[in-house]
Design a protein around this motif. Structure first.
Motif, mmCIF file in Angstrom:
data_model
loop_
_atom_site.group_PDB
_atom_site.id
_atom_site.type_symbol
_atom_site.label_atom_id
_atom_site.label_comp_id
_atom_site.label_asym_id
_atom_site.label_seq_id
_atom_site.Cartn_x
_atom_site.Cartn_y
_atom_site.Cartn_z
ATOM 1 N N TYR A 54 0.842 -1.206 0.000
ATOM 2 C CA TYR A 54 0.000 0.000 0.000
ATOM 3 C C TYR A 54 0.871 1.248 0.000
ATOM 4 O O TYR A 54 0.721 2.126 -0.851
ATOM 5 C CB TYR A 54 -0.914 -0.026 1.218
ATOM 6 N N ASP A 55 1.790 1.363 0.955
ATOM 7 C CA ASP A 55 2.637 2.554 1.072
ATOM 8 C C ASP A 55 3.947 2.143 1.742
ATOM 9 O O ASP A 55 4.014 1.990 2.963
ATOM 10 C CB ASP A 55 1.938 3.631 1.886
ATOM 11 N N ALA A 56 5.000 1.970 0.942
ATOM 12 C CA ALA A 56 6.283 1.516 1.478
ATOM 13 C C ALA A 56 6.908 2.547 2.399
ATOM 14 O O ALA A 56 7.522 2.203 3.411
ATOM 15 C CB ALA A 56 7.240 1.185 0.327
ATOM 16 N N GLY A 57 6.770 3.833 2.044
ATOM 17 C CA GLY A 57 7.379 4.880 2.837
ATOM 18 C C GLY A 57 6.872 4.921 4.260
ATOM 19 O O GLY A 57 7.645 5.170 5.206
ATOM 20 N N ARG A 58 5.597 4.684 4.435
ATOM 21 C CA ARG A 58 4.997 4.703 5.775
ATOM 22 C C ARG A 58 4.944 3.317 6.402
ATOM 23 O O ARG A 58 4.481 3.175 7.533
ATOM 24 C CB ARG A 58 3.581 5.281 5.705
ATOM 25 N N GLY A 59 5.389 2.313 5.670
ATOM 26 C CA GLY A 59 5.303 0.953 6.181
ATOM 27 C C GLY A 59 3.880 0.476 6.341
ATOM 28 O O GLY A 59 3.595 -0.412 7.145
ATOM 29 N N LEU A 60 2.954 1.026 5.536
ATOM 30 C CA LEU A 60 1.536 0.690 5.644
ATOM 31 C C LEU A 60 1.215 -0.474 4.709
ATOM 32 O O LEU A 60 1.407 -0.380 3.494
ATOM 33 C CB LEU A 60 0.677 1.901 5.278
ATOM 34 N N ALA A 61 0.719 -1.566 5.288
ATOM 35 C CA ALA A 61 0.302 -2.751 4.523
ATOM 36 C C ALA A 61 1.339 -3.120 3.468
ATOM 37 O O ALA A 61 1.053 -3.125 2.269
ATOM 38 C CB ALA A 61 -1.065 -2.504 3.879
ATOM 39 N N PRO A 62 2.573 -3.463 3.880
ATOM 40 C CA PRO A 62 3.651 -3.671 2.910
ATOM 41 C C PRO A 62 3.639 -5.018 2.193
ATOM 42 O O PRO A 62 4.309 -5.152 1.163
ATOM 43 C CB PRO A 62 4.911 -3.526 3.765
ATOM 44 N N ARG A 63 2.910 -6.003 2.720
ATOM 45 C CA ARG A 63 2.897 -7.331 2.088
ATOM 46 C C ARG A 63 1.482 -7.906 2.087
ATOM 47 O O ARG A 63 1.275 -9.073 2.379
ATOM 48 C CB ARG A 63 3.872 -8.270 2.810
ATOM 49 N N HIS A 64 0.537 -7.087 1.743
ATOM 50 C CA HIS A 64 -0.865 -7.392 1.930
ATOM 51 C C HIS A 64 -1.581 -7.669 0.605
ATOM 52 O O HIS A 64 -1.044 -7.438 -0.485
ATOM 53 C CB HIS A 64 -1.555 -6.232 2.655
ATOM 54 N N GLU A 65 -2.800 -8.142 0.751
ATOM 55 C CA GLU A 65 -3.734 -8.201 -0.371
ATOM 56 C C GLU A 65 -4.358 -6.818 -0.513
ATOM 57 O O GLU A 65 -4.866 -6.251 0.461
ATOM 58 C CB GLU A 65 -4.819 -9.241 -0.093
#
Length: 363
Positions: free
Chosen positions: A328-339
């Motif tokens: 989702y958002d690598a910079g914020r570490g948001l849902a990095p390996r999600h569906e």
């Protein structure tokens, strides 16, 4: 094994997963799901990704032919109506992908798409030459962001000659910004710019220049423009842009599934970017030219990799049919390996095209 065999089986898994999701989320909109157990994070209004959930439900309805599935898709699309008048260029994402899979015979979806197109046409700013990013999500309104282009091009192109002219200008403006002198997988220019009447345009740091999904969004917008030669002027210019992207980028070479940030090759992948790119390449494969066959082959290879290595099979406590490893958002570490809901949508759309159940040029 023909493409229809493996693609049809994978498509059934993704759309079965959509049916399970629909029962879980009710009238809410799914955004991203935990990679361990498939639990969705949802939103009440859909945000910028709401159209992908509606579009996925339409793909499911087309696949099953079930009246209940069709009614569920229509009801979900109707819940997107408040976004038609929202000040955001993501209305292209919301209303094109949320309504086009319905097909021409669903008047409710078509009417909502037309209403959104007229609203976007009215939001056009002749000076900057674009439909602004808008203020619906906070922050400055006068932004040009690459994710404000896909969907907006075909949405506006369907709004008559004036809409087609605005669609061409909108795409042209963003291509001017994004196609710099460096290769698209390296030193390409910023995917977001802000405008001030006194100082002009300035690049922004977020999203970063190495954002892989930005590259895929832009290729998709160009592909949609090239599929509408009867509507958009400047087709030679857009064809040249597509050639630059295909020759300088890694769309036809390199990893089939790229990292979310291309400057961080050891960082998280983004399967949703790969699915978007696959659909863009399937569309470009329908545009006559010397790269058409290469685009088709690469799209199939991407979809094979996504379904073979990143689609859950129901083991390990995970639901079957999840497209994993989206970021989702690598910079914020948001849902990095999600569906991700848009990853599911573009995977399903690409598979449906290979299986012969959807005309990719119309979605």
């Amino acid at each position: 094994m023909t493409p229809g065999d493996w693609a049809g089986r994978a498509l059934a898994a993704v759309l079965d997963r959509a049916g399970v999701t629909a029962a879980e989320v009710g009238t809410r909109f799914p955004l991203y799901a935990d990679p361990g157990d498939g639990t969705w994070r949802t939103t009440g209004r859909g945000s910028w990704a709401g159209g992908f959930w509606a579009g996925l439900l339409w793909l499911r309805a087309r696949h099953t032919g079930d009246g209940a599935d069709r009614r569920a898709a229509a009801a979900c699309t109707a819940r997107l109506a408040p976004w038609a008048d929202a000040d955001t260029a993501t209305r292209g994402l919301i209303f094109w992908y949320g309504t086009a899979p319905a097909g021409p015979d669903d008047t409710g979806a078509a009417d909502l798409r037309d209403r959104a197109a007229r609203a976007c046409l009215a939001a056009y700013e002749p000076g900057p030459g674009m439909v602004p990013w808008g203020g619906a999500f906070g922050g400055p309104r006068m932004l040009a962001r690459v994710d404000g282009v896909p969907g907006m091009v075909p949405l506006l192109a369907g709004a008559g000659p004036e809409g087609a002219a605005v669609a061409a200008a909108h795409l042209h403006r963003h291509l001017d910004f994004c196609l710099g002198e460096g290769p698209l997988r390296g030193e390409w220019t910023h995917p977001a710019w802000s405008f001030d009447s006194a100082t002009g345009w300035e690049p922004r740091a977020d999203p970063p220049p190495d954002w892989s999904r930005g590259h895929a969004w832009l290729l998709l917008a160009v592909a949609d423009a090239l599929l509408r030669p009867e509507a958009l002027a400047g087709q030679e210019w857009f064809a040249a842009a597509a050639e630059q992207m295909l020759s300088e980028g890694e769309f036809l070479t390199g990893p089939l599934v790229v990292p979310a940030g291309t400057a961080r090759p050891d960082g998280p992948l983004d399967t949703s970017a790969a699915a978007i790119a696959a659909v863009a390449l399937l569309k470009l494969a329908r545009v006559p030219g010397p790269r058409a066959a290469a685009c088709a082959d690469r799209a199939v290879a991407i979809l094979r990799r996504l379904t073979g290595s990143h689609l859950s099979d129901g083991s390990g406590g995970r639901p079957r049919g999840m497209l994993l490893d989206g970021c989702y958002d690598a910079g914020r570490g948001l849902a990095p390996r999600h569906e991700l809901i848009w990853g599911d949508f573009f995977l399903a759309l690409g598979l449906a095209s290979l299986a012969g159940t959807v005309d990719i040029t119309r979605v």
